[in-house]
Design a protein around this motif. Sequence first.
Motif, PDB file in Angstrom:
ATOM      1  N   SER A 247       0.835  -1.203   0.000  1.00 28.03           N
ATOM      2  CA  SER A 247       0.000   0.000   0.000  1.00 28.03           C
ATOM      3  C   SER A 247       0.871   1.255   0.000  1.00 28.03           C
ATOM      4  O   SER A 247       2.073   1.200   0.253  1.00 28.03           O
ATOM      5  CB  SER A 247      -0.905   0.018   1.230  1.00 28.03           C
ATOM      6  OG  SER A 247      -0.186   0.494   2.349  1.00 28.03           O
ATOM      7  N   GLN A 251      -2.882   4.902   2.083  1.00 29.16           N
ATOM      8  CA  GLN A 251      -3.686   3.674   2.253  1.00 29.16           C
ATOM      9  C   GLN A 251      -3.364   2.986   3.575  1.00 29.16           C
ATOM     10  O   GLN A 251      -4.249   2.469   4.250  1.00 29.16           O
ATOM     11  CB  GLN A 251      -3.409   2.715   1.096  1.00 29.16           C
ATOM     12  CG  GLN A 251      -3.997   3.206  -0.230  1.00 29.16           C
ATOM     13  CD  GLN A 251      -3.500   2.368  -1.402  1.00 29.16           C
ATOM     14  OE1 GLN A 251      -2.436   1.755  -1.341  1.00 29.16           O
ATOM     15  NE2 GLN A 251      -4.268   2.343  -2.477  1.00 29.16           N
ATOM     16  N   TYR A 421     -10.865   7.997   2.011  1.00 32.41           N
ATOM     17  CA  TYR A 421     -10.890   6.526   2.024  1.00 32.41           C
ATOM     18  C   TYR A 421     -11.824   6.004   3.115  1.00 32.41           C
ATOM     19  O   TYR A 421     -12.603   5.082   2.906  1.00 32.41           O
ATOM     20  CB  TYR A 421      -9.487   5.977   2.283  1.00 32.41           C
ATOM     21  CG  TYR A 421      -8.756   5.515   1.050  1.00 32.41           C
ATOM     22  CD1 TYR A 421      -9.263   4.469   0.266  1.00 32.41           C
ATOM     23  CD2 TYR A 421      -7.543   6.074   0.674  1.00 32.41           C
ATOM     24  CE1 TYR A 421      -8.579   4.017  -0.848  1.00 32.41           C
ATOM     25  CE2 TYR A 421      -6.857   5.630  -0.443  1.00 32.41           C
ATOM     26  CZ  TYR A 421      -7.383   4.604  -1.206  1.00 32.41           C
ATOM     27  OH  TYR A 421      -6.703   4.155  -2.302  1.00 32.41           O
TER      28      TYR A 421
END
Lengths: 556, 133, 319
Positions: A247, A251, A421
Amino acid sequence: MSDENSLKKALSDWEKGPVAKTINRFPEREEEFKTISGIPVKRLYTPLDTQTVDYLQDLGFPGQYPFTRGVQPTMYRGRFWTMRQYSGFATAKETNERFRFLLDQGQTGLSVAFDLPTQIGYDSDNPMSHGEVGKVGVAIDSLADMEVLFDGIPLNKVSTSMTINAPAAVLLAMYIAVAEKQGVPMEKLRGTIQNDILKEYVARGTYIFPPKPSMRLITDIFKFCSENMPLWNTISISGYHIREAGSTAVQELAFTLANGIAYVKAAIEAGLDVDAFASRLSFFFGSHSDFLEEIAKFRAARRLWARIMRERFGARDDKSCRLRFHTQTAGCTLTAQQPDNNIVRVTLQALQAVLGGTNSLHTNSRDEALALPTEESVQIALRTQQIIAYETGVGDTIDPLAGSYYIESLTNEIEECVMKYIEKIDSMGGAPAAIENGYIQSEIHNSAYQFQTAVDAGQRIVVGVNKFIVPEERTIDYLRVDPHVEEEQVARLKKVRETRDNDRVQETLEALKAGAKGDENLVPLILDAVKAYATLGEICDVLRDVFGEYKSPDIL
Amino acid sequence: MNSSKKIRVLIAKPGLDGHDRGAKVVARALRDAGMEVIYTGLRQTPEMIVESALQEDVDCIGLSILSGAHMALFPRVMELLRKEGANDILVVGGGIIPEDDIPELKKAGIAEIFGPGTPLEDIVEYIRTHVKK
Amino acid sequence: MSIDDLVEAVLSGKRRALARVITLIENEDPKADKILSALYKHTGKAHVIGVTGPPGSGKSTIVTRMTAEFRRRSKTVGIICVDPSSPFTGGALLGDRIRMQEHTLDREVFVRSMGTRGHLGGLSRATSDAVRVIDAFGKDIIIVETVGTGQSEVDVVELAHTVIVTDVPGSGDDIQAIKAGIMEIADIFVVNKKDLPGADKKVTEINAMLDIDPNMGMWRPPVILTNANTGEGIPELVDKIEEHMRFLVETGLLKKKGLERSKEELEQLMKYKLTRELLMKLQGTPEYEEAIQKIAERIADPYTVAERLILDFLVKFRE
């Protein structure tokens, strides 16, 4: 800002004047600069980029909400971060020797690596364990092994971190039992169990049970510890492995905090008061190669979690809002080529973590892309931390990079990207749902693939791998685990099975089974079984029987 | 007319280690190079790997392991393949594998070991030129 | 191995031979037809089940659970998992085995992953030939799993006796998908992930649509709630699959479908072979390239050229 307009004008003059003139003659290295997470990097940051920062609201003071500048009022002026090298291999006896070596060298905390059979709840004599016993960590089958592991190490003095997830309750119970034999009551024990099953599903792979019963085990531990072990960190919510799986920094933070949110939600749903357990949650991040982005990441992490706890979960206690974290330098950045270069990588990554305010740190050894590290390599890694602590002076003032136009602006940007996210994951029904539908896995995998293809294409330089290559013979010394370890461990296990009170074992396992079917807290039942020398595999088999086994919904 | 002939590759993770970043990245690179890649997931025993390879009639098996169990598991895969008369399948490995172990693995029949930092293109090219078609 | 040896090996249960023959079929190897023709008389015994549905509806897990249930009922099982090949590179990532690990070492279960590859004969031909070889090999049950997007679900109908359409609660668009055509092909509906909110609602919706279906025959597709992760609902599903087979036999539909299929298949095969022969003769010849050139330059038209080429071919063919 009274001179905002004059600043804007001056900046524009500079861009159009000297900058344009220079670029005309010497173009910049890239058309566009970006962090590893893909956040654009400007040529220059100025007060214009930090105008939205409200010092008291967004930064505050160390030890105070929102903890952007650190979780303790004096940080490293009081005490350095805990220097904690992850180690463990072969049998309990050999690992015990390595622990004593590390403590002698000035290490301040222990960190136990278990072998894969232990992490997946198999005894060493299980056919699935063949070839794996004692390889990536120490093999623990029963309390007998745990007694040897901590022999001569006073558990009231050290803090111990255990990288154990699916069977975390079993290893915690063994630790409690060993301490009890040393005369140390559990309320005095300090340490951490990783206990973070959600990231196992997406990144690390040592899961056993399906999500629901796994979450129950976790909340049982939260509850048990909140009543009995006030100094114990009940979970280490880990971004490290998400990062290692490929990632980006954004992330890593987003998925880790989303997992954290899921644990807090589960505990609240299980009837716990948020302030009763939240202060014992801890985190674990990687420190990768983008120096400034990583520092901003650590700072953003603290602010994000503080706000999540207060605004989303209504935590009243400031302690519930503190994000305390362990850092490990990024294993995936180590190269097999010119391995001594890794010492430099680790140094920079360790420095990032310290500038980012880590609470404890593991520095990787130079030879880990090749094999298990030797004692000499481990020593260099530890010395790296000691040099940063004792020689550089970076710990003498708190959060020294705060106020940097770039660092503050990047901290803000990371926070924003992470929130986007998290909102997306929320809309899917939270982290468990986003894991089940494969969203998180495929996001990580896409980043991993992009990174690798960028390296292959030479767009991202890795020194010694795709640039500055030299022909080399790899003659580095490395640690080899004796292949007889497996036989020895199996023999020890056999002896335990022969010498214990098997009726008592059966009795405690039956009780555990009944408890698992109902909704009793499982930790005390596991503790009884452990004390009767029931093995890890036997205990996990009982739970497998009741809970079933997780099947990966792996999406490629 | 064999225009639709494809190289089929089984990518497997023997043993218990859950680090599948490398395996998945390689799987994807082989797919992008026009191969058919069968991914079997984690925790595969040598028996399962060989059985899957037979059923899928693959040309190549790629084994990835980071836990250090390769000396126990890779040769076992080769032994089972021989027992099934399937040692014409190309077998390659990757992961954290010390240099010193490579000669013994090659003696056991593993054709090539790709360590950390191997460009994907090298792996693709190796498989393309070495499968027995 | 020679063709005869391969045929013999398949019939005597050698799974590697079975695997190899499927490869020949996938590669459109000329040997495949000869093998298939030798195996043909040994086929027609298996119950072929198609499983299709949108991505993420748990098809692989359902298939795994169904397989376990069939094994409990002492049936042997063959599974074909079809996934799309990349239209750009022709490669494919086939990951369905991940969820089927528990059956890997069961010698009575055979699993094969196939990419769609953009076959000249379409997915239906390669898959249905593969089904046929597994049938000759002796599996009682053959399950074909395909992603329910585009053409594949229609193909699945052609080769399966019983078609299962899977779905999950939530996401409004799959109702559209159902309306758009999957509806007609289902013999059994499965609403998986019954633990998710909206599962009962989905069942009601599907039932409501079935109630107003003007083409409903004697078999009204049942709608079954499952949780493939725990196995709930799977025995009921397998009961219904077996019931559907009894229905096909008792009503004579099986025979009727068999006839229809044979006709369809023969025609398909002729079309395919004819096209293949024709193109093999023509492609790469200067006349052919020239004809294409002329069409592009508007000197000739494709209608006349096609007719002439086919006529020429047929005349030569007769000689």
